[in-house]
Design a protein around this motif. Structure first.
Motif, PDB file in Angstrom:
ATOM      1  N   ALA A 280       0.838  -1.203   0.000  1.00 11.60           N
ATOM      2  CA  ALA A 280       0.000   0.000   0.000  1.00 11.60           C
ATOM      3  C   ALA A 280       0.873   1.254   0.000  1.00 11.60           C
ATOM      4  CB  ALA A 280      -0.925  -0.012   1.212  1.00 11.60           C
ATOM      5  N   MET A 281       1.951   1.212   0.791  1.00 17.01           N
ATOM      6  CA  MET A 281       2.874   2.337   0.863  1.00 17.01           C
ATOM      7  C   MET A 281       3.567   2.543  -0.489  1.00 17.01           C
ATOM      8  SD  MET A 281       5.284   2.963   4.221  1.00 17.01           S
ATOM      9  CE  MET A 281       5.968   1.340   4.107  1.00 17.01           C
ATOM     10  N   ARG A 282       3.952   1.427  -1.101  1.00 11.04           N
ATOM     11  CA  ARG A 282       4.632   1.493  -2.400  1.00 11.04           C
ATOM     12  C   ARG A 282       3.704   2.075  -3.473  1.00 11.04           C
ATOM     13  NH1 ARG A 282       8.854  -3.125  -4.383  1.00 11.04           N
ATOM     14  NH2 ARG A 282       9.850  -1.859  -6.005  1.00 11.04           N
ATOM     15  N   ALA A 283       2.435   1.722  -3.405  1.00 14.73           N
ATOM     16  CA  ALA A 283       1.453   2.235  -4.367  1.00 14.73           C
ATOM     17  C   ALA A 283       1.290   3.744  -4.210  1.00 14.73           C
ATOM     18  CB  ALA A 283       0.115   1.526  -4.174  1.00 14.73           C
ATOM     19  N   GLU A 284       1.329   4.228  -2.955  1.00 13.54           N
ATOM     20  CA  GLU A 284       1.209   5.670  -2.704  1.00 13.54           C
ATOM     21  C   GLU A 284       2.400   6.424  -3.283  1.00 13.54           C
ATOM     22  OE1 GLU A 284      -0.420   7.480   0.936  1.00 13.54           O
ATOM     23  OE2 GLU A 284      -0.392   5.438   1.754  1.00 13.54           O
ATOM     24  N   VAL A 285       3.587   5.817  -3.158  1.00 13.35           N
ATOM     25  CA  VAL A 285       4.790   6.449  -3.728  1.00 13.35           C
ATOM     26  C   VAL A 285       4.676   6.495  -5.251  1.00 13.35           C
ATOM     27  CG1 VAL A 285       7.279   6.169  -4.077  1.00 13.35           C
ATOM     28  CG2 VAL A 285       6.309   5.839  -1.801  1.00 13.35           C
ATOM     29  N   ALA A 286       4.258   5.377  -5.849  1.00 13.54           N
ATOM     30  CA  ALA A 286       4.119   5.306  -7.307  1.00 13.54           C
ATOM     31  C   ALA A 286       3.104   6.314  -7.822  1.00 13.54           C
ATOM     32  CB  ALA A 286       3.707   3.892  -7.722  1.00 13.54           C
ATOM     33  N   ALA A 287       2.074   6.581  -7.001  1.00 12.56           N
ATOM     34  CA  ALA A 287       1.023   7.521  -7.405  1.00 12.56           C
ATOM     35  C   ALA A 287       1.403   8.970  -7.108  1.00 12.56           C
ATOM     36  CB  ALA A 287      -0.285   7.167  -6.700  1.00 12.56           C
ATOM     37  N   GLY A 288       2.564   9.183  -6.500  1.00  9.11           N
ATOM     38  CA  GLY A 288       3.010  10.536  -6.193  1.00  9.11           C
ATOM     39  C   GLY A 288       2.376  11.127  -4.956  1.00  9.11           C
ATOM     40  N   LYS A 289       1.678  10.298  -4.176  1.00  3.13           N
ATOM     41  CA  LYS A 289       1.015  10.784  -2.970  1.00  3.13           C
ATOM     42  C   LYS A 289       1.949  10.784  -1.760  1.00  3.13           C
ATOM     43  CE  LYS A 289      -3.506   9.020  -4.411  1.00  3.13           C
ATOM     44  NZ  LYS A 289      -4.597   8.047  -4.086  1.00  3.13           N
ATOM     45  N   LEU A 290       3.052  10.068  -1.854  1.00  5.45           N
ATOM     46  CA  LEU A 290       3.991   9.924  -0.743  1.00  5.45           C
ATOM     47  C   LEU A 290       5.404  10.015  -1.298  1.00  5.45           C
ATOM     48  CD1 LEU A 290       4.151   9.298   2.322  1.00  5.45           C
ATOM     49  CD2 LEU A 290       4.134   6.864   1.740  1.00  5.45           C
ATOM     50  N   GLU A 294      10.319  10.287   2.690  1.00  5.31           N
ATOM     51  CA  GLU A 294       9.556  10.097   3.916  1.00  5.31           C
ATOM     52  C   GLU A 294       9.442   8.619   4.279  1.00  5.31           C
ATOM     53  OE1 GLU A 294       8.641  12.433   6.088  1.00  5.31           O
ATOM     54  OE2 GLU A 294       9.822  13.669   4.720  1.00  5.31           O
ATOM     55  N   VAL A 295       9.291   7.784   3.253  1.00  9.27           N
ATOM     56  CA  VAL A 295       9.202   6.341   3.478  1.00  9.27           C
ATOM     57  C   VAL A 295      10.528   5.809   4.007  1.00  9.27           C
ATOM     58  CG1 VAL A 295       8.739   4.102   2.415  1.00  9.27           C
ATOM     59  CG2 VAL A 295       7.481   6.120   1.652  1.00  9.27           C
TER      60      VAL A 295
END
Length: 413
Positions: A280-290, A294-295
């Protein structure tokens, strides 16, 4: 009635980060049997105390042991004090230098002190394989080795390569996998853990158990953890390791130096976060949301806190941010003029030898120290880790050069 979690929930945790399980169906069946009878599985991982300190690469197996422990199974931390006399030939193209008994005993004590930062000391069974291997007579050893052939041993990658290249293979090295297999037989293991490079040794345990009427152990293998360079297996000899005894600030800083891609593997193998949470965290990074930074900071805090506590991890985080992220400018830093270029670079740029620059700026005492620090990824130029021995600048230029906590500005004229 058993207090174990349902089998599906156990499998979800145990399969996290596993590279291969021989066999998955057997593990499920053994867990179902354990649930039915209330008998915990006996799970072991062996560690040869060939060096005094453990690094994060060693903790991959320990964390998986901890997962079994959290699920209520019996965990055996096996100290290979006898097998250390031989030295595991895995990944070696030469015979290991034998250790003395005093060196082995000293290292074993440090291992015991360090392992309980991850495992629960009260419920961990600590064993030494000298308990049974030291008692093996010559006749017993001959009977054990009779279950294996020379051709089987030469199928092993390390031995096959050395044989083809006409490199020496000492006879005692061929005994190592047999002895590791005997460990599983004596401990009546249900599961043995090891890295993917240990597959040959782990399967020897299954073979001996089968011969002696025991249920063959399930083999659970974890991936090899790359070190700070992101290429080679984490190893102190390669200067790419993070020791679990290192100060919190050093551990945190080294973790922040790994690549964005490698950090996902570290999340999987070095934390207890569920696979679904990591994805889920990786998907947020890929989507530019995170932001990946920070991760990575969260990863560094999580791992550092696990070994040094929350307060030390928070302090290391704040210190790192102050040094590298909070916008500290070079205005108040000492300046050192670099009045020449040793090598001409492209398009008018100048290339400067970094080791010589570090010595000239007073950040390193010698070229040897400078080279070592560059190899350890401890040198940053304008905030970026530099691994090359040459750096480029188009004069006039100001470069903020940092080694550890010390920084100065190089003025390229």
């Amino acid at each position: 009635m058993s207090n174990f979690l349902p089998v599906d929930e156990q499998m979800d945790l145990l399969q996290k980060g596993a590279a291969e399980i021989i066999r998955v169906s057997d593990l499920r069946e053994r867990l179902e049997e354990s649930l039915k009878t209330g008998r915990p599985l006996r799970v072991k991982a062996g560690f040869d105390p060939t060096a005094p300190d453990l690094h994060l690469g060693h903790t991959v197996l320990m964390r998986k042991l901890r997962h079994f422990q959290q699920l209520g199974h019996t965990v055996i931390f096996l100290v290979g004090d006898f097998t250390s006399l031989i030295g595991d030939p895995t990944g070696r193209n030469v015979t290991r230098k034998p250790l003395t008994r005093a060196e082995i005993d000293k290292n074993a004590e440090t291992y015991k002190q360090q392992v309980f930062r991850i495992l629960d000391e009260k419920t961990t069974e600590v064993r030494y394989n000298s308990e049974w291997l030291g008692k093996l007579g010559y006749e017993d050893t001959v009977r054990l080795t009779a279950h294996f052939t020379v051709s089987q041993m030469l199928e092993r990658d390390e031995f096959h390569k050395r044989f083809q290249e006409e490199q020496p293979i000492s006879l005692h090295e061929l005994l190592y996998p047999v002895m590791q297999g005997y460990d599983s037989l004596c401990l009546e293991c249900d599961v043995e853990l090891g890295g993917t490079d240990q597959k040959f040794n782990l399967l020897c345990g299954r073979e001996l158990q089968r011969h002696y009427g025991q249920k063959p152990q399930i083999v659970l293998m974890t991936p090899i953890l790359e070190g700070l360079d992101g290429v080679q297996k984490m190893s102190k000899s390669l200067n790419n390791a993070i020791g679990i005894n290192e100060p919190a600030s050093e551990m945190y800083g080294k973790l922040m130096s790994i690549s964005d891609e490698l950090m996902w593997k570290y999340w999987v193998l070095l934390t207890d976060l569920r696979q679904s949470e990591i994805e889920a965290m990786r998907a947020e990074v890929a989507a530019g949301k995170l932001h990946p930074m920070e991760v990575k900071k969260r990863l560094a805090r999580t791992i550092t806190a696990g070994f040094h506590g929350e307060a030390a991890a928070k302090s290391a985080d704040e210190n790192w941010a102050r040094m590298f992220q909070a916008g500290e400018t070079a205005e108040n830093l000492e300046e050192v003029a670099v009045a020449y270029a040793e090598v001409a670079g492209p398009e008018g740029s100048k290339q400067i030898r970094l080791p010589k620059l570090l010595v000239a700026m007073g950040l390193a005492a010698s070229g040897a120290e400078a080279n070592r620090k560059i190899g350890e990824k401890a040198v940053r130029v304008d905030g970026d880790v530099v691994e090359s021995l040459l750096i480029s600048a188009t004069p006039p230029a100001r470069l903020t050069v940092r080694l550890g906590k010390r920084a100065k500005v190089a003025v390229v004229e």
